[in-house]
Design a protein around this motif. Structure first.
Motif, PDB file in Angstrom:
ATOM      1  N   LEU A 305      72.149  65.528 -19.837  1.00  0.00           N
ATOM      2  CA  LEU A 305      71.389  64.449 -20.455  1.00  0.00           C
ATOM      3  C   LEU A 305      69.945  64.899 -20.629  1.00  0.00           C
ATOM      4  N   ARG A 306      69.440  64.726 -21.845  1.00  0.00           N
ATOM      5  CA  ARG A 306      68.050  65.075 -22.137  1.00  0.00           C
ATOM      6  C   ARG A 306      67.262  63.794 -22.435  1.00  0.00           C
ATOM      7  N   ARG A 307      66.073  63.961 -22.982  1.00  0.00           N
ATOM      8  CA  ARG A 307      65.159  62.819 -23.093  1.00  0.00           C
ATOM      9  C   ARG A 307      65.780  61.593 -23.769  1.00  0.00           C
ATOM     10  N   PRO A 308      66.413  61.699 -24.946  1.00  0.00           N
ATOM     11  CA  PRO A 308      66.929  60.476 -25.581  1.00  0.00           C
ATOM     12  C   PRO A 308      67.960  59.749 -24.714  1.00  0.00           C
ATOM     13  N   GLN A 309      68.865  60.517 -24.105  1.00  0.00           N
ATOM     14  CA  GLN A 309      69.906  59.879 -23.289  1.00  0.00           C
ATOM     15  C   GLN A 309      69.335  59.281 -22.005  1.00  0.00           C
ATOM     16  N   LEU A 310      68.364  59.985 -21.396  1.00  0.00           N
ATOM     17  CA  LEU A 310      67.773  59.466 -20.170  1.00  0.00           C
ATOM     18  C   LEU A 310      66.934  58.216 -20.437  1.00  0.00           C
ATOM     19  N   GLU A 311      66.218  58.195 -21.556  1.00  0.00           N
ATOM     20  CA  GLU A 311      65.453  56.991 -21.900  1.00  0.00           C
ATOM     21  C   GLU A 311      66.396  55.825 -22.178  1.00  0.00           C
ATOM     22  N   GLN A 312      67.525  56.116 -22.829  1.00  0.00           N
ATOM     23  CA  GLN A 312      68.516  55.068 -23.063  1.00  0.00           C
ATOM     24  C   GLN A 312      69.106  54.572 -21.749  1.00  0.00           C
ATOM     25  N   THR A 313      69.326  55.494 -20.805  1.00  0.00           N
ATOM     26  CA  THR A 313      69.825  55.106 -19.481  1.00  0.00           C
ATOM     27  C   THR A 313      68.836  54.175 -18.790  1.00  0.00           C
ATOM     28  N   ALA A 314      67.555  54.525 -18.822  1.00  0.00           N
ATOM     29  CA  ALA A 314      66.534  53.676 -18.194  1.00  0.00           C
ATOM     30  C   ALA A 314      66.486  52.306 -18.856  1.00  0.00           C
ATOM     31  N   THR A 315      66.619  52.254 -20.174  1.00  0.00           N
ATOM     32  CA  THR A 315      66.616  50.973 -20.884  1.00  0.00           C
ATOM     33  C   THR A 315      67.791  50.113 -20.451  1.00  0.00           C
ATOM     34  N   GLU A 343      60.850  52.927 -14.888  1.00  0.00           N
ATOM     35  CA  GLU A 343      59.739  53.528 -15.637  1.00  0.00           C
ATOM     36  C   GLU A 343      59.536  54.980 -15.211  1.00  0.00           C
ATOM     37  N   ALA A 344      59.717  55.243 -13.914  1.00  0.00           N
ATOM     38  CA  ALA A 344      59.580  56.619 -13.431  1.00  0.00           C
ATOM     39  C   ALA A 344      60.665  57.510 -14.022  1.00  0.00           C
ATOM     40  N   LEU A 345      61.866  56.957 -14.213  1.00  0.00           N
ATOM     41  CA  LEU A 345      62.930  57.735 -14.848  1.00  0.00           C
ATOM     42  C   LEU A 345      62.574  58.049 -16.295  1.00  0.00           C
ATOM     43  N   GLY A 346      62.013  57.072 -17.012  1.00  0.00           N
ATOM     44  CA  GLY A 346      61.581  57.336 -18.381  1.00  0.00           C
ATOM     45  C   GLY A 346      60.485  58.380 -18.437  1.00  0.00           C
ATOM     46  N   ALA A 347      59.534  58.323 -17.509  1.00  0.00           N
ATOM     47  CA  ALA A 347      58.461  59.324 -17.482  1.00  0.00           C
ATOM     48  C   ALA A 347      59.022  60.702 -17.157  1.00  0.00           C
ATOM     49  N   GLU A 446      73.259  71.488   1.080  1.00  0.00           N
ATOM     50  CA  GLU A 446      73.714  72.779   1.605  1.00  0.00           C
ATOM     51  C   GLU A 446      74.970  73.266   0.909  1.00  0.00           C
ATOM     52  N   ALA A 447      75.894  72.355   0.595  1.00  0.00           N
ATOM     53  CA  ALA A 447      77.165  72.763   0.002  1.00  0.00           C
ATOM     54  C   ALA A 447      77.087  72.970  -1.499  1.00  0.00           C
ATOM     55  N   SER A 448      76.161  72.282  -2.169  1.00  0.00           N
ATOM     56  CA  SER A 448      76.105  72.356  -3.633  1.00  0.00           C
ATOM     57  C   SER A 448      74.960  73.201  -4.157  1.00  0.00           C
ATOM     58  N   GLY A 449      73.922  73.389  -3.344  1.00  0.00           N
ATOM     59  CA  GLY A 449      72.719  74.062  -3.840  1.00  0.00           C
ATOM     60  C   GLY A 449      71.828  73.143  -4.644  1.00  0.00           C
ATOM     61  N   ASN A 450      72.195  71.870  -4.771  1.00  0.00           N
ATOM     62  CA  ASN A 450      71.394  70.886  -5.504  1.00  0.00           C
ATOM     63  C   ASN A 450      71.028  69.749  -4.555  1.00  0.00           C
ATOM     64  N   ASP A 451      69.765  69.663  -4.226  1.00  0.00           N
ATOM     65  CA  ASP A 451      69.298  68.639  -3.302  1.00  0.00           C
ATOM     66  C   ASP A 451      69.124  67.323  -4.054  1.00  0.00           C
ATOM     67  N   PRO A 452      69.842  66.257  -3.671  1.00  0.00           N
ATOM     68  CA  PRO A 452      69.667  64.971  -4.363  1.00  0.00           C
ATOM     69  C   PRO A 452      68.244  64.447  -4.294  1.00  0.00           C
ATOM     70  N   LEU A 453      67.477  64.882  -3.268  1.00  0.00           N
ATOM     71  CA  LEU A 453      66.111  64.405  -3.118  1.00  0.00           C
ATOM     72  C   LEU A 453      65.113  65.201  -3.955  1.00  0.00           C
ATOM     73  N   ALA A 454      65.578  66.296  -4.570  1.00  0.00           N
ATOM     74  CA  ALA A 454      64.647  67.139  -5.325  1.00  0.00           C
ATOM     75  C   ALA A 454      64.188  66.451  -6.604  1.00  0.00           C
ATOM     76  N   GLN A 455      65.054  65.641  -7.208  1.00  0.00           N
ATOM     77  CA  GLN A 455      64.687  64.868  -8.397  1.00  0.00           C
ATOM     78  C   GLN A 455      64.708  63.395  -7.984  1.00  0.00           C
ATOM     79  N   ARG A 456      63.632  63.020  -7.306  1.00  0.00           N
ATOM     80  CA  ARG A 456      63.582  61.697  -6.679  1.00  0.00           C
ATOM     81  C   ARG A 456      63.708  60.582  -7.710  1.00  0.00           C
ATOM     82  N   GLU A 457      63.173  60.812  -8.925  1.00  0.00           N
ATOM     83  CA  GLU A 457      63.227  59.756  -9.941  1.00  0.00           C
ATOM     84  C   GLU A 457      64.663  59.376 -10.277  1.00  0.00           C
ATOM     85  N   LEU A 458      65.543  60.383 -10.359  1.00  0.00           N
ATOM     86  CA  LEU A 458      66.941  60.111 -10.680  1.00  0.00           C
ATOM     87  C   LEU A 458      67.616  59.318  -9.563  1.00  0.00           C
TER      88      LEU A 458
END
Length: 497
Positions: A305-315, A343-347, A446-458
């Motif tokens: 998901l890029r900017r248009p889809q994420l802005e639509q998600t926030a809306t 709003e933070a997700l849109g930003a 640890e298991a995925s290599g992707n920390d859910p807290l790294a992208q706090r806005e999401l």
């Protein structure tokens, strides 16, 4: 059975819906079913006037009009119709339900509570019609059908290649479910029957099959399943049936039964009740969730998901908040604080942020995970079950890829729900929730290599959206539980993590 083994077809038996007496069958059962269906836990149309029923398909799995005392077994697909002018009915054509009816000249006393009624006309006139799953003989027949590949009328039964399902396992119906029905056979297998069905593969079959193919041991692999192939008349103005290729309806899935396992919800409540540490279990549960996500991403298509889809998600999240705020006055003081998460997700999107999407569990919480002790005494193993998603959502939505953080947010909310069940509450309970939420995220990272807290806005946006949904649900269905999501609403509105 080898993968190339051809399916065997049962001796020809004309589905009653296609036989000359099909119309009479529907007329004889309509009144009984119209009174019986709204009282079932899995009926989704409660509170909406029913305008009528349509028979989509009827198949005799055992003859229902034969002489003698042997029971018959009738499989029905019934579509409900809303009363004209009822705007609450969705979809407009109504819902399609799977019903299994036993038929006997006389009903044994033990089956009395399962009685649906006695038709006064038609091919079943004067016979006792009842919920078939409560009849051990008929529930056992269903297992035998699942063990043998082939078709009967509109139904197709498919054992998984290489699966071993013993014969003659005693059945018992589980109680307490709301959207489906389940039958346990011995201590070996469990059959989930989907009650409200739609064209398309149910995720609770599709995703475990994909995970089994990928070699994941976190999800019980389907041993057999059955589906219906039907062709309903199209709505006015639609294409003719010959021009459409209808998808089969998934009706039921047989999987191994994890005997001796305990679900995460019960384990969490035990930890709270005895004031014991649960963070080790939460950490390993985070790892299990990540392993399932990683396997699904490798087995099925992914996207970003890029900017248009994420802005639509926030809306969309803002719109759901507006709806909930209008319906639940207790939510109104926190509206502006909650909007900040969206709003933070849109930003985040405007800064170039992206979000991976893939197939998900879709309704992950502590009740959807099972901890099974290792019989060799080498620890325990988390398994993930019930990939159906939120049953109230359309099947097409439940099969759509989504961000993994949505499952993570659902589990974090579940830790909060468990903590709120503690009688006394207080700082210790709040710390229990915080510690287990953090341990779960560490295990996932640890298991995925992707920390859910790294992208706090999401994560914050999806957790807020989930809490708002919970407020609306509890206000409508369980007002005594409203304080549970409202505690999270206050925290999230303040921006507290």
């Amino acid at each position: 059975m080898s993968e190339s083994s051809p399916p065997r077809t049962a001796p020809a038996r004309t589905p009653l819906a296609d036989a000359p007496q099909g119309g009479a069958l529907l007329r004889s059962l309509t009144g009984l079913l119209a009174r019986w269906l709204p009282g079932q836990r899995w009926f989704a149309g409660k509170g909406r006037p029913m305008g009528g029923l349509t028979l989509v398909a009827a198949t005799e799995l055992l003859p229902c009009t034969a002489q003698g005392t042997a029971p018959g077994l009738l499989h029905l697909l019934i579509r409900t119709r809303a009363e004209e002018g009822d705007p609450a009915q969705a979809p407009p054509s109504g819902d399609c339900y799977q019903v299994l009816l036993g038929v006997r000249p006389a009903l044994p006393p033990a089956l009395g509570p399962a009685l649906v009624g006695r038709p006064t006309e038609g091919p079943l006139r004067g016979r006792a019609v009842y919920e078939a799953l409560h009849d051990p003989r008929l529930a056992g027949l269903l297992l035998e059908r699942l063990r043998t590949p082939g078709r009967i009328g509109a139904l197709r039964f498919t054992p998984a290649p290489g699966a071993s399902v013993p014969a003659g396992l005693p059945p018992r119906v589980l109680t307490g479910e709301q959207s489906n029905s389940s039958v346990v056979y011995g201590d070996a297998h469990i059959l989930k029957l989907f009650r409200r069905v739609s064209p398309g593969v149910n995720p609770d079959l599709e995703l475990p099959l994909a995970l089994a193919e990928a070699g994941s041991d976190r999800v019980p692999a389907p041993a057999a399943w059955f589906e219906a192939h039907v062709q309903e008349p199209p709505p006015d103005g639609d294409r003719s049936p010959a021009e459409r290729a209808p998808e089969p309806l998934t009706l039921g899935v047989l999987t191994p039964f994890l005997g001796g396992s305990v679900d995460g919800w019960q384990l969490a409540l035990q930890s709270l009740g005895h004031r014991t540490d649960f963070t080790s279990a939460s950490h390993s549960l985070g790892r299990a969730t990540a392993e399932v996500h990683t396997a699904l991403a490798g087995a099925l298509p992914t996207d970003v998901l890029r900017r248009p889809q994420l802005e639509q998600t926030a809306t969309g999240m803002v719109e759901r908040l507006t709806e909930a705020t209008a319906a639940v006055p207790a939510l109104r003081p926190y509206g502006s604080g909650l909007r900040r998460a969206y709003e933070a997700l849109g930003a985040f999107a405007r800064r170039g942020g992206t979000c991976p999407v893939q197939r998900l569990h879709g309704d992950l919480h502590l009740g959807q995970v099972l901890l099974t002790p290792d019989p060799r005494g080498r620890g325990s193993h988390w398994s993930v079950i019930d990939f159906e998603g939120e049953p109230a959502r359309p099947l097409t939505d439940r099969r759509r890829p989504g961000p993994p953080v949505r499952d993570v947010a659902g589990m974090l909310r579940s830790f909060d729900y468990a903590a709120c069940q503690h009688r006394t509450g207080g700082p210790w309970v709040e710390e229990w929730s915080r510690a287990n939420r953090a341990a779960y995220c560490r295990g996932y990272a640890e298991a995925s290599g992707n920390d859910p807290l790294a992208q706090r806005e999401l994560l914050l946006a999806y957790e807020t959206d989930k809490a708002v949904y919970e407020v609306l649900y509890e206000a409508r269905h369980r007002p005594a539980w409203l304080h549970v999501p409202m505690a999270a609403i206050r925290r999230l509105a303040q921006g507290a993590d």
